[in-house]
Design an enzyme around this catalytic site. Structure first.
Site, PDB file in Angstrom:
ATOM      1  CB  CYS A  49      58.164  97.558  35.025  1.00 17.23           C
ATOM      2  SG  CYS A  49      57.265  99.058  34.595  1.00 17.23           S
TER       3      CYS A  49
ATOM      4  CB  CYS B  23      59.084  99.602  31.920  1.00 12.59           C
ATOM      5  SG  CYS B  23      58.695 100.077  33.592  1.00 12.59           S
ATOM      6  CG  ASP B  24      60.730  96.287  30.426  1.00 16.74           C
ATOM      7  OD1 ASP B  24      61.212  97.315  29.915  1.00 16.74           O
ATOM      8  OD2 ASP B  24      61.116  95.807  31.500  1.00 16.74           O
TER       9      ASP B  24
END
Ligand code: NDP
Length: 307
Positions: free
Chosen positions: A134, A137-138
């Site tokens: 992701c 997200c990261d």
């Protein structure tokens, strides 16, 4: 046989949010957490884009907070996997862990989707330490660093362009000699200076050590030549599969296997069954959108039961 008004399947942001809303509405929901209690967020390190956490929060901690919030209103949350379900008549007949039988007046499906991985042992070893599925997200943790994205579809191109805005260099590792993504996405990739597309390359090994996490990847081209790239982040974008096995043949699914819902609602093809989160959403896949759709499912469910 146990009888419940609302049965919730799944313990990600969608399932827990549905539990908060239905328990506050005195519907005494019972939630089964499924294979991965807390859902996909438990495999993420830091969550910085969920409103309400100005300093960010770890994925597992956030899920524990949402779980506690649902528990505070009396939601009955249990460990267990729904192994069999009959949606042909109401109340629905449900079997948990192959033995416990339940009759459910309504069902909220929030079983999520699982990112696909290549299946390399080295990839599993560095999951959460440089290996991620992701970018939204990261990606932030790899600012000004070099990273790689695997895949040639829309997600891979989208993630590569997103990462290119943060990172120094992005390698896009594509196993075919062309991209499968839409023309618009392809153009965006080709027009981004710091993306290098490596066609006809497969990953042999993710390289790294315990101290630094991921430090590189060993790639092999279809002509047999090998090369090593130095990277700090290795992002998979080779697709997701919605967790719908138990409903196959009973709920309408789209061609990718996601549950079909009516318009912007959570109503599925079976009256009394509502879907929320990634199991019905191939596009947005965010914790906040999943939580929002859990709320929608709870409200739809409440209206259904009080009709
Ligand atoms: P896709 O299934 O479209 O693409 C998966 C990609 O991963 C393909 O290039 C595939 O290669 C590659 N791949 C699969 N397995 C492996 C493997 N083992 N090793 C290396 N590469 C592999 O998935 P997406 O998540 O990209 O998209 C899913 C759906 O969501 C699509 O319909 C897409 O259009 C849509 N979407 C739309 C967006 C938008 O409109 N903005 C954004 C994101 C997704 P190969 O081509 O060789 O099979």
């Amino acid at each position: 046989m146990e009888h419940v008004k609302v049965l919730i399947m799944g313990s990600g942001p969608a399932g827990y949010t549905a539990a908060i809303y239905t328990s506050r509405a005195n519907l005494n929901p019972v939630l089964y957490s499924g294979i991965e209690p807390g859902g996909q967020l438990t495999t993420t390190t830091e969550v910085e884009n969920f409103p309400g956490y100005p300093q960010g929060i770890s994925g597992p901690e956030m899920m524990e907070d949402i779980r506690k919030q649902a528990a505070r209103f009396g939601a009955d949350m249990r460990k267990g996997i729904i192994t069999k379900i009959d949606l042909s008549k109401r109340p629905f007949h449900v079997v948990v862990d192959g033995e416990h039988e339940i009759e459910a007046e309504s069902l909220i499906v929030a079983t999520g989707a699982s990112a696909k991985y290549l299946g390399l042992p080295s990839e599993a070893k560095f999951r959460g330490q440089g290996v991620s599925a992701c970018a939204t997200c990261d990606g932030f943790f790899y600012r000004k660093k070099d990273v790689a994205v695997v895949g040639g579809g829309d997600t891979a191109c989208e993630e590569a362009t997103y990462l290119a805005s943060l990172c120094r260099k992005v390698y896009l590792i594509v196993r075919k000699p062309f991209l499968r993504a839409s023309k618009a996405m392809q153009e965006r990739v080709f027009n981004t200076e710091n993306i290098e597309v490596l066609f006809e390359h497969n990953t042999v090994e993710v390289l790294g050590d315990d101290l630094h996490g991921v430090t590189g990847a060993l790639l092999r081209k279809t002509d047999g030549t090998e090369r090593t790239i130095e990277i700090s982040g290795f992002f998979l974008a080779i697709g997701h599969h919605p967790n719908v096995e138990v409903f196959e043949g009973q709920l309408e699914l789209d061609k990718e296997g996601y549950i079909v819902v009516e318009g912007g609602s959570s109503r599925t093809s079976v009256e009394g069954v509502f879907a929320a989160g990634d199991v019905k959403d191939p596009h947005y896949r965010q914790a906040i959108t999943a939580a929002g759709s859990g709320c929608i499912a709870a409200l739809d469910c409440e209206r259904f039961l009080h009709r």
